[in-house]
Motif scaffolding. Structure first.
Motif, short mmCIF file in Angstrom:
data_model
loop_
_atom_site.label_atom_id
_atom_site.label_comp_id
_atom_site.label_asym_id
_atom_site.label_seq_id
_atom_site.Cartn_x
_atom_site.Cartn_y
_atom_site.Cartn_z
N MET A 1 84.61 2.15 -36.02
CA MET A 1 84.21 3.46 -35.55
C MET A 1 83.93 3.37 -34.06
O MET A 1 83.52 2.32 -33.57
CB MET A 1 83.01 3.98 -36.35
N ARG A 2 84.12 4.47 -33.36
CA ARG A 2 83.90 4.51 -31.92
C ARG A 2 82.42 4.73 -31.62
O ARG A 2 81.63 5.03 -32.50
CB ARG A 2 84.76 5.61 -31.30
N MET A 3 82.07 4.58 -30.35
CA MET A 3 80.67 4.58 -29.95
C MET A 3 79.92 5.87 -30.31
O MET A 3 78.78 5.81 -30.76
CB MET A 3 80.52 4.31 -28.46
N GLY A 4 80.53 7.02 -30.12
CA GLY A 4 79.84 8.27 -30.44
C GLY A 4 79.42 8.35 -31.89
O GLY A 4 78.28 8.69 -32.21
N GLU A 5 80.34 8.03 -32.78
CA GLU A 5 80.03 8.04 -34.21
C GLU A 5 79.00 6.96 -34.55
O GLU A 5 78.07 7.19 -35.32
CB GLU A 5 81.29 7.83 -35.04
N PHE A 6 79.17 5.79 -33.95
CA PHE A 6 78.24 4.69 -34.18
C PHE A 6 76.83 5.07 -33.74
O PHE A 6 75.85 4.81 -34.43
CB PHE A 6 78.72 3.44 -33.44
N ARG A 8 75.59 8.10 -33.61
CA ARG A 8 75.07 9.06 -34.60
C ARG A 8 74.63 8.34 -35.88
O ARG A 8 73.59 8.64 -36.45
CB ARG A 8 76.12 10.12 -34.92
N ARG A 9 75.44 7.37 -36.33
CA ARG A 9 75.12 6.66 -37.58
C ARG A 9 73.85 5.83 -37.47
O ARG A 9 73.11 5.70 -38.43
CB ARG A 9 76.26 5.71 -37.96
N THR A 10 73.62 5.25 -36.29
CA THR A 10 72.47 4.36 -36.13
C THR A 10 71.25 5.07 -35.56
O THR A 10 70.14 4.55 -35.63
CB THR A 10 72.82 3.19 -35.19
N GLY A 11 71.46 6.26 -34.97
CA GLY A 11 70.35 6.96 -34.33
C GLY A 11 69.95 6.35 -33.01
O GLY A 11 68.86 6.60 -32.50
N VAL A 12 70.82 5.53 -32.43
CA VAL A 12 70.55 4.84 -31.17
C VAL A 12 71.47 5.42 -30.11
O VAL A 12 72.67 5.60 -30.35
CB VAL A 12 70.77 3.32 -31.32
N SER A 13 70.92 5.73 -28.94
CA SER A 13 71.72 6.33 -27.87
C SER A 13 72.84 5.39 -27.42
O SER A 13 72.73 4.17 -27.54
CB SER A 13 70.84 6.69 -26.68
N GLN A 14 73.87 5.98 -26.87
CA GLN A 14 74.99 5.18 -26.37
C GLN A 14 74.53 4.26 -25.23
O GLN A 14 74.98 3.12 -25.13
CB GLN A 14 76.12 6.09 -25.91
N ARG A 15 73.64 4.75 -24.42
CA ARG A 15 73.11 3.94 -23.32
C ARG A 15 72.41 2.69 -23.86
O ARG A 15 72.59 1.58 -23.35
CB ARG A 15 72.15 4.78 -22.49
N LEU A 16 71.60 2.87 -24.91
CA LEU A 16 70.90 1.75 -25.51
C LEU A 16 71.86 0.79 -26.20
O LEU A 16 71.68 -0.43 -26.15
CB LEU A 16 69.85 2.26 -26.50
N LEU A 17 72.92 1.31 -26.80
CA LEU A 17 73.93 0.44 -27.41
C LEU A 17 74.60 -0.44 -26.35
O LEU A 17 74.83 -1.63 -26.58
CB LEU A 17 74.98 1.28 -28.15
N ARG A 18 74.87 0.14 -25.18
CA ARG A 18 75.45 -0.65 -24.09
C ARG A 18 74.47 -1.73 -23.65
O ARG A 18 74.86 -2.86 -23.35
CB ARG A 18 75.81 0.25 -22.91
N ARG A 36 85.16 0.64 -27.31
CA ARG A 36 84.45 -0.25 -28.23
C ARG A 36 84.73 0.23 -29.66
O ARG A 36 84.72 1.41 -29.93
CB ARG A 36 82.95 -0.21 -27.96
N GLU A 37 84.88 -0.73 -30.55
CA GLU A 37 85.09 -0.43 -31.97
C GLU A 37 83.99 -1.15 -32.75
O GLU A 37 83.86 -2.37 -32.69
CB GLU A 37 86.47 -0.92 -32.41
N TYR A 38 83.18 -0.37 -33.48
CA TYR A 38 82.06 -0.91 -34.24
C TYR A 38 82.39 -0.94 -35.72
O TYR A 38 83.18 -0.15 -36.22
CB TYR A 38 80.80 -0.06 -34.02
#
Length: 129
Positions: A1-6, A8-18, A36-38
């Protein structure tokens, strides 16, 4: 899954994922396009990161401990007894921080409860007027 969906699924912002990726906590696959592919395993990893952060651990400590943790679908647990001294050391560090905060609060309570001096004019000593 791509970052946007990831995200949403985790409840963690894209900035924090980076940030997690920069800290070596996540290693998503990179497509040729650079996206990125999660995976579902990454969802579990982020859940573990969040639990350990909530437990007061730093991202440096999490990077060391996370590969040895086991998530059985609800509870994060050490994967081997060799981790227990590290976890106990972290608990001791948190206990010391709590003791320091309690001592600071006690000092502040002393200040708050100290009698306020009265100026000779009958007003508070710090009265400006």
């Amino acid at each position: 899954m791509r970052m946007g969906e990831f995200s949403r699924r985790t409840g963690v912002s894209q900035r924090l994922l980076r940030y997690y990726e920069e800290q070596g906590l996540l290693a998503p696959v990179r497509r040729p396009s650079g996206y990125r592919e999660y995976t579902e395993e990454d969802v579990v990893t982020v859940r573990g990161i969040r639990v350990l952060l909530a437990a007061g651990l730093s991202t440096v400590t999490i990077a060391e401990l996370l590969p040895c943790m086991v998530d059985d679908g609800g509870v994060l647990a050490p994967g081997c007894s060799g981790m227990l001294p590290d976890l106990a050391r972290e608990r001791e560090r948190i206990d010391e921080a709590v003791a320091g905060l309690l001592a600071a609060r006690a000092r502040l309570d002393e200040i708050i409860n100290a009698p306020v001096p009265v100026a000779p004019s009958g007003q508070d000593a710090c009265y400006v007027g």
